[in-house]
Design an enzyme around this catalytic site. Structure first.
Site, PDB file in Angstrom:
ATOM      1  N   HIS A  15      -4.173  -5.359  -9.058  1.00  0.00           N
ATOM      2  CA  HIS A  15      -5.015  -4.219  -8.652  1.00  0.00           C
ATOM      3  C   HIS A  15      -6.580  -4.713  -8.524  1.00  0.00           C
ATOM      4  O   HIS A  15      -6.918  -5.529  -9.581  1.00  0.00           O
ATOM      5  CB  HIS A  15      -5.057  -2.984  -9.698  1.00  0.00           C
ATOM      6  CG  HIS A  15      -5.635  -1.939  -9.521  1.00  0.00           C
ATOM      7  ND1 HIS A  15      -5.439  -0.998  -8.441  1.00  0.00           N
ATOM      8  CD2 HIS A  15      -6.928  -1.518  -9.793  1.00  0.00           C
ATOM      9  CE1 HIS A  15      -6.167   0.183  -8.387  1.00  0.00           C
ATOM     10  NE2 HIS A  15      -7.284  -0.283  -9.307  1.00  0.00           N
ATOM     11  N   MET A  68       0.996  -1.445  -0.035  1.00  0.00           N
ATOM     12  CA  MET A  68      -0.059  -0.017  -0.015  1.00  0.00           C
ATOM     13  C   MET A  68       0.772   1.297  -0.065  1.00  0.00           C
ATOM     14  O   MET A  68       0.338   2.264   0.633  1.00  0.00           O
ATOM     15  CB  MET A  68      -0.893  -0.026   1.097  1.00  0.00           C
ATOM     16  CG  MET A  68      -1.994  -1.144   1.360  1.00  0.00           C
ATOM     17  SD  MET A  68      -2.967  -1.392  -0.472  1.00  0.00           S
ATOM     18  CE  MET A  68      -3.936  -0.008  -0.393  1.00  0.00           C
TER      19      MET A  68
HETATM   20  C1  GRF Z   1      -5.899  -7.452  -2.861  1.00  0.00           C
HETATM   21  O1  GRF Z   1      -7.197  -7.171  -3.025  1.00  0.00           O
HETATM   22  C2  GRF Z   1      -5.271  -6.443  -3.879  1.00  0.00           C
HETATM   23  O2  GRF Z   1      -5.957  -6.523  -5.047  1.00  0.00           O
HETATM   24  C3  GRF Z   1      -4.929  -5.135  -3.294  1.00  0.00           C
HETATM   25  O3  GRF Z   1      -4.763  -5.437  -1.989  1.00  0.00           O
HETATM   26  C4  GRF Z   1      -5.369  -6.553  -1.404  1.00  0.00           C
HETATM   27  C5  GRF Z   1      -4.302  -7.327  -0.722  1.00  0.00           C
HETATM   28  O4  GRF Z   1      -4.836  -8.471  -0.053  1.00  0.00           O
HETATM   29  N1  GRF Z   1      -4.049  -4.640  -3.976  1.00  0.00           N
HETATM   30  P1  GRF Z   1      -3.887  -9.616   0.562  1.00  0.00           P
HETATM   31  O5  GRF Z   1      -3.070  -8.752   1.669  1.00  0.00           O
HETATM   32  O6  GRF Z   1      -3.071 -10.322  -0.523  1.00  0.00           O
HETATM   33  O7  GRF Z   1      -4.851 -10.455   1.344  1.00  0.00           O
END
Ligand code: GRF
Length: 207
Positions: free
Chosen positions: A114, A95
């Site tokens: 994404h 993030m």
């Molecule tokens: C996912 O939904 C991805 O698309 C977004 O962040 C989320 C990450 O989920 N960029 P995780 O940490 O892999 O469970």
């Protein structure tokens, strides 16, 4: 990228780590020609840190709050990647927006997932935006990372139908199920040399 040896892969994550789990399982099953040499996290108490440890994966944290400048944070990330001889990077719920310093270093060897059908809904709150727009489908995209945010060529997309009464959280759960299928598959295609950033960019140019 050669298919006959395992690429040294780093996964960058900030949250739960469900995509990391899917990628790690696919590597362990021999479905992706890669070995995860590093899980790199910017949130020291994120669940992904414990998950990586429980999967037996090497994990390191670089807390972005300790770096006033984005470039200094990215330089610290790059130092960890160099230290582990990382060849290819998968952003999986990471993030932080990466600066050109980072993107240029791993250009062509950097994927992101994404949670929308790009080019629709770049940025945040993708599921709520799809619901607010009255869309019939939502989905996820695995794409190469270029300097424009969420604008790199797509490797794979998968869609899911939006159901009456869906909330953003319910929809996110269904989209995540397809994320766990397409991210390992995208990595397989890129790391076995069947898909490349240059190839996708030249296809875009001739379209
Ligand atoms: C996912 O939904 C991805 O698309 C977004 O962040 C989320 C990450 O989920 N960029 P995780 O940490 O892999 O469970």
């Amino acid at each position: 990228m050669q298919a006959d040896r395992l690429t040294r892969l780093a996964v960058l994550a900030s949250g739960r780590g469900s995509n990391l789990r899917a990628i790690a399982q696919a590597c362990a099953a021999g479905q992706i020609p890669a070995r995860i040499v590093l899980v790199l996290c910017n949130v020291p108490d994120a669940p992904v840190v414990d998950l990586a440890t429980s999967l037996g994966l090497p994990v390191r944290c670089v807390d972005h709050r300790k770096f006033p400048e984005r470039e200094a944070f990215d330089t610290a990330l790059l130092a960890e990647l160099r230290d582990t001889d990382t060849e290819f990077v998968a952003l999986a719920g990471f993030m932080r927006i990466l600066s050109p310093i980072f993107i240029r270093e791993y250009y062509g060897c950097l994927l992101n997932i994404h949670p929308s059908l790009l080019p629709k809904y770049k940025g945040l709150h993708t599921h709520q935006r799809a619901l607010d727009a009255g869309d019939e489908v939502a989905g996820a995209t695995v794409h190469y990372v270029v300097e424009d945010l969420d604008a790199g060529p797509s490797v794979i997309q998968a869609s899911v139908k939006i159901r009456r009464g869906d909330t953003a959280a319910v929809l996110a759960q269904r989209v995540q199920q397809v994320e766990h299928e397409i991210y390992p598959e995208a990595l397989r295609l890129c790391l076995s040399g069947q898909v490349s950033l240059d190839g996708l960019l030249s296809q875009e140019r001739t379209r």
